[in-house]
Design an enzyme around this catalytic site. Structure first.
Site, PDB file in Angstrom:
ATOM      1  N   GLU A 156      14.173 -53.664 -19.416  1.00  0.00           N
ATOM      2  CA  GLU A 156      12.858 -53.044 -19.426  1.00  0.00           C
ATOM      3  C   GLU A 156      12.049 -53.561 -18.243  1.00  0.00           C
ATOM      4  O   GLU A 156      12.003 -54.775 -18.041  1.00  0.00           O
ATOM      5  CB  GLU A 156      12.138 -53.356 -20.741  1.00  0.00           C
ATOM      6  N   ALA A 178      10.089 -52.978 -31.676  1.00  0.00           N
ATOM      7  CA  ALA A 178      10.052 -54.444 -31.647  1.00  0.00           C
ATOM      8  C   ALA A 178      10.136 -54.939 -30.206  1.00  0.00           C
ATOM      9  O   ALA A 178       9.147 -54.931 -29.466  1.00  0.00           O
ATOM     10  CB  ALA A 178      11.181 -55.000 -32.504  1.00  0.00           C
ATOM     11  N   ARG A 179      11.303 -55.359 -29.785  1.00  0.00           N
ATOM     12  CA  ARG A 179      11.609 -55.723 -28.408  1.00  0.00           C
ATOM     13  C   ARG A 179      12.976 -55.157 -28.080  1.00  0.00           C
ATOM     14  O   ARG A 179      13.852 -55.040 -28.950  1.00  0.00           O
ATOM     15  CB  ARG A 179      11.613 -57.248 -28.216  1.00  0.00           C
ATOM     16  N   ASP A 193      10.798 -47.346 -28.261  1.00  0.00           N
ATOM     17  CA  ASP A 193       9.620 -47.652 -27.446  1.00  0.00           C
ATOM     18  C   ASP A 193       9.891 -48.842 -26.537  1.00  0.00           C
ATOM     19  O   ASP A 193       9.120 -49.099 -25.618  1.00  0.00           O
ATOM     20  CB  ASP A 193       8.405 -47.947 -28.332  1.00  0.00           C
ATOM     21  N   HIS A 238       7.255 -48.408 -23.801  1.00  0.00           N
ATOM     22  CA  HIS A 238       6.590 -49.587 -24.385  1.00  0.00           C
ATOM     23  C   HIS A 238       5.080 -49.351 -24.484  1.00  0.00           C
ATOM     24  O   HIS A 238       4.277 -50.068 -23.895  1.00  0.00           O
ATOM     25  CB  HIS A 238       6.889 -50.844 -23.562  1.00  0.00           C
ATOM     26  N   VAL A 239       4.719 -48.363 -25.271  1.00  0.00           N
ATOM     27  CA  VAL A 239       3.310 -47.999 -25.428  1.00  0.00           C
ATOM     28  C   VAL A 239       2.829 -48.165 -26.867  1.00  0.00           C
ATOM     29  O   VAL A 239       1.819 -47.572 -27.273  1.00  0.00           O
ATOM     30  CB  VAL A 239       3.064 -46.550 -24.949  1.00  0.00           C
TER      31      VAL A 239
END
Length: 320
Positions: A265, A236-237, A260, A284-285
């Site tokens: 970040e 998600a985030r 992820d 974050h892919v």
């Protein structure tokens, strides 16, 4: 450089982060300019009516031309989440629509959610380290089969995740969203039901947008209700999870995580999450894969055609 496909400077102008010549079937009746976050703007921003935000360039880049876009009517993101651009909405011309990219990343992100789940359960990182050391280490590891999976955030990505879980013989898949409803696959429970649902889940997959309501949704109380040995998967985030609370559980060895996205970040070098036991991290892919570009082009073709014909746009999430 602006690519004028219309022959008339009087037509509305769209800024796109993909070269217009690379998108087959763009509608007539618009001028097109390419801008993907570079230092120079392709045209006067005041002339832009439809602005597609550069992909994965960050808030500072994406929001930079907005104060000068006095004729703006649409801001289109290429992400499902709009948290990076939402703070700028009050500064936009009145009536400007903010549209997200719901559906664009369903396949790619759901695929990564399944990849992270399987890799973490079967300890693929451990086998890679053993391979690097030239060691043959047989281990008994959990399977996804017979596990209870809880999907928190049952929008289009959450549903796509369940699609990919179907062949894996899970004991059950439980769905949670902001509002309860019934789907063809079964009920979707409200967020308020999480305290009762979390203790039964072997795998918890977070797929919610980041909002005021979901920030630190996975806090100490949430994590504390997860069963011993459970796996938390976050696609998600990062800020949906309270990082300090998660670190506490990981360092105790009570939970495992496949992330992820992180908070902060990008995750800085030396951050304790990098070496937390039982943790798999990807940078974050979820979205950037070979599935991205054809779907991004299709979304832009559809939205721009609707814009030209003055038809309702898809995925409107806010209006200035």
């Amino acid at each position: 450089m602006s690519a004028d496909h219309s022959g008339s400077a009087a037509l509305p102008l769209a800024w796109l982060p993909i070269e217009p010549e690379e998108i087959e079937g763009l509608p007539e009746g618009l001028r097109y300019a390419y801008w993907n976050g570079g230092p120079d703007f392709p045209t006067d921003p005041a002339d832009c009516s439809f602005y597609c935000v550069p992909y994965l360039k960050g808030t500072a880049v994406s929001a930079r031309p907005l104060p000068e876009m006095s004729r703006l009517r649409v801001v289109q993101t290429l992400t499902a989440g709009v948290d990076a651009i939402l703070p700028a909405v009050p500064l936009l011309p009145s009536g400007t629509l903010l549209c997200n990219a719901r559906g664009l990343h369903d396949a790619s992100t759901a695929e990564l959610a399944l990849t992270l789940t399987l890799a973490a359960l079967r300890d693929i990182p451990g086998f890679v380290r053993a391979q690097d050391a030239g060691e043959w280490r047989q281990e008994f590891r959990p399977a996804l089969a017979d596990k209870s999976v809880l999907i928190v955030g049952y929008g289009s990505i959450g549903a796509a995740i369940e699609d990919r879980l179907v062949p894996f013989e899970c004991a059950r898949v439980v769905r949670v969203a902001r509002s309860p409803r019934t789907t063809a696959r079964g009920p979707v429970h409200p967020v308020a039901a999480l305290p009762q649902l979390l203790p039964d889940a072997d795998v918890v997959i977070l797929a919610t947008p980041l909002t005021d309501e979901t920030r630190h949704l996975a806090d100490a109380a949430f994590l504390g209700r997860m069963k011993d040995g459970a796996l938390l998967v976050n696609i998600a985030r990062g800020a949906v999870v309270d990082t300090e609370a998660l670190l506490t559980e990981l360092e105790r060895g009570r939970l495992r995580a496949a992330l992820d996205v992180t908070d902060p970040e990008p995750l800085p070098a030396g951050h304790p999450l990098w070496k937390a036991p039982g943790t798999l991290i990807t940078p974050h892919v979820g979205g950037p894969s070979s599935a991205y570009l054809p779907r991004a082009k299709a979304l832009l073709r559809d939205q721009l055609a609707r814009f030209v014909l003055d038809e309702p746009l898809r995925n409107v999430v806010a209006t200035a």
